[in-house]
Design a protein around this motif. Sequence first.
Motif, mmCIF file in Angstrom:
data_model
loop_
_atom_site.group_PDB
_atom_site.id
_atom_site.type_symbol
_atom_site.label_atom_id
_atom_site.label_comp_id
_atom_site.label_asym_id
_atom_site.label_seq_id
_atom_site.Cartn_x
_atom_site.Cartn_y
_atom_site.Cartn_z
ATOM 1 N N MET A 1 0.824 -1.187 0.000
ATOM 2 C CA MET A 1 0.000 0.000 0.000
ATOM 3 C C MET A 1 0.868 1.250 0.000
ATOM 4 N N PHE A 2 1.845 1.308 0.886
ATOM 5 C CA PHE A 2 2.687 2.491 1.021
ATOM 6 C C PHE A 2 3.471 2.745 -0.263
ATOM 7 N N ALA A 3 4.057 1.685 -0.829
ATOM 8 C CA ALA A 3 4.868 1.854 -2.035
ATOM 9 C C ALA A 3 4.020 2.325 -3.205
ATOM 10 N N ARG A 4 2.800 1.837 -3.319
ATOM 11 C CA ARG A 4 1.938 2.256 -4.411
ATOM 12 C C ARG A 4 1.613 3.745 -4.299
ATOM 13 N N THR A 5 1.391 4.218 -3.097
ATOM 14 C CA THR A 5 1.112 5.632 -2.894
ATOM 15 C C THR A 5 2.307 6.468 -3.344
ATOM 16 N N ILE A 6 3.504 6.037 -3.000
ATOM 17 C CA ILE A 6 4.705 6.777 -3.371
ATOM 18 C C ILE A 6 4.881 6.779 -4.884
ATOM 19 N N VAL A 7 4.616 5.642 -5.539
ATOM 20 C CA VAL A 7 4.788 5.587 -6.986
ATOM 21 C C VAL A 7 3.810 6.525 -7.672
ATOM 22 N N ALA B 1 6.024 12.718 -7.524
ATOM 23 C CA ALA B 1 6.398 14.114 -7.700
ATOM 24 C C ALA B 1 6.093 14.925 -6.442
ATOM 25 N N VAL B 2 5.198 14.437 -5.610
ATOM 26 C CA VAL B 2 4.825 15.123 -4.378
ATOM 27 C C VAL B 2 5.640 14.534 -3.237
ATOM 28 N N ARG B 3 6.341 15.396 -2.510
ATOM 29 C CA ARG B 3 7.142 14.929 -1.372
ATOM 30 C C ARG B 3 6.281 14.992 -0.126
ATOM 31 N N ARG B 4 5.783 13.848 0.292
ATOM 32 C CA ARG B 4 4.915 13.788 1.458
ATOM 33 C C ARG B 4 5.748 13.580 2.716
ATOM 34 N N ARG B 5 5.411 14.314 3.742
ATOM 35 C CA ARG B 5 6.101 14.200 5.025
ATOM 36 C C ARG B 5 5.275 13.322 5.953
ATOM 37 N N TYR B 6 5.907 12.264 6.450
ATOM 38 C CA TYR B 6 5.271 11.370 7.419
ATOM 39 C C TYR B 6 5.880 11.652 8.791
ATOM 40 N N ILE B 7 5.131 11.326 9.827
ATOM 41 C CA ILE B 7 5.602 11.523 11.199
ATOM 42 C C ILE B 7 5.745 10.156 11.863
ATOM 43 N N SER B 8 6.890 9.931 12.495
ATOM 44 C CA SER B 8 7.098 8.741 13.319
ATOM 45 C C SER B 8 6.919 9.195 14.774
ATOM 46 N N PRO B 9 5.702 9.010 15.331
ATOM 47 C CA PRO B 9 5.418 9.558 16.666
ATOM 48 C C PRO B 9 6.329 9.026 17.767
ATOM 49 N N ASN C 1 17.213 7.934 17.691
ATOM 50 C CA ASN C 1 17.227 6.610 17.097
ATOM 51 C C ASN C 1 16.589 6.635 15.712
ATOM 52 N N SER C 2 17.038 5.753 14.851
ATOM 53 C CA SER C 2 16.548 5.703 13.476
ATOM 54 C C SER C 2 15.137 5.118 13.426
ATOM 55 N N PRO C 3 14.201 5.793 12.749
ATOM 56 C CA PRO C 3 12.849 5.261 12.629
ATOM 57 C C PRO C 3 12.720 4.185 11.555
ATOM 58 N N VAL C 4 13.804 3.927 10.802
ATOM 59 C CA VAL C 4 13.742 2.984 9.692
ATOM 60 C C VAL C 4 15.092 2.276 9.535
ATOM 61 N N SER C 5 15.056 1.068 8.995
ATOM 62 C CA SER C 5 16.286 0.333 8.682
ATOM 63 C C SER C 5 16.838 0.821 7.349
ATOM 64 N N GLY C 6 18.135 0.664 7.152
ATOM 65 C CA GLY C 6 18.738 1.049 5.884
ATOM 66 C C GLY C 6 20.206 1.370 6.049
ATOM 67 N N GLU D 1 8.170 -0.546 4.090
ATOM 68 C CA GLU D 1 6.755 -0.925 4.255
ATOM 69 C C GLU D 1 6.494 -1.552 5.617
ATOM 70 N N GLU D 2 7.507 -2.229 6.154
ATOM 71 C CA GLU D 2 7.378 -2.877 7.461
ATOM 72 C C GLU D 2 7.147 -1.867 8.590
ATOM 73 N N VAL D 3 7.801 -0.716 8.531
ATOM 74 C CA VAL D 3 7.705 0.267 9.616
ATOM 75 C C VAL D 3 6.715 1.389 9.318
ATOM 76 N N ALA D 4 6.353 1.583 8.055
ATOM 77 C CA ALA D 4 5.534 2.728 7.679
ATOM 78 C C ALA D 4 4.109 2.656 8.225
ATOM 79 N N GLY D 5 3.640 1.497 8.643
ATOM 80 C CA GLY D 5 2.303 1.375 9.200
ATOM 81 C C GLY D 5 2.099 2.165 10.484
ATOM 82 N N GLY D 6 3.191 2.441 11.209
ATOM 83 C CA GLY D 6 3.088 3.200 12.451
ATOM 84 C C GLY D 6 3.270 4.692 12.266
ATOM 85 N N TRP D 7 3.414 5.150 11.022
ATOM 86 C CA TRP D 7 3.616 6.568 10.751
ATOM 87 C C TRP D 7 2.297 7.265 10.499
#
Length: 158
Positions: free
Chosen positions: A1-7, A11-19, A114-119, A151-157
């Motif tokens: 779901m998340f990747a499809r939204t980004i694709v 062109a739109v840079r969406r800002r997500y929040i990791s609470p 701390n990093s909100p995402v792996s990479g 996609e694994e961590v984006a569900g909590g954003w």
Amino acid sequence: MFARTIVRCSAVRRRYISPSHHMWVIPTPDKMTPPTPDGRHQPPSTYRIEMGLTSHGLRDIGDVTSIRQSPVIGKALKQNDPLLLIDWEGYAITSADELYHAVWENDEGTLTLNSPVSGTLTEIGSVDPSREGIDDTDVLAVVISKREELEEVAGGWL
């Protein structure tokens, strides 16, 4: 779901929040996956993720005096691994008398961000807090992350 939204909205840079981290993240496609033989587009295989502190995260600390990197650039990170060390100083209310006069004390500390995402950590923001301070628009770090890890961590954003 998340990747499809980004694709669809690349062109739109969406800002997500990791609470839980008090950080914002902006994922943008880094490497595009080739289309399937029938011409359908695939989600990107990796994302470039810019991140910084939210205004709430900045309110929790005082004035930032220095930013130090915790891991080495190019090092692989897991979610919640130390990313940056932020030294800060400020004032704290220690007590008040019967006329509600507040007593202030100097306070200082170090925040481990701390990093909100792996990479893989690719860059640290070039913000000099001693000259201009930092705010909630400053990019503090950039991480390259695989689509599956994102996609694994984006569900909590938010």
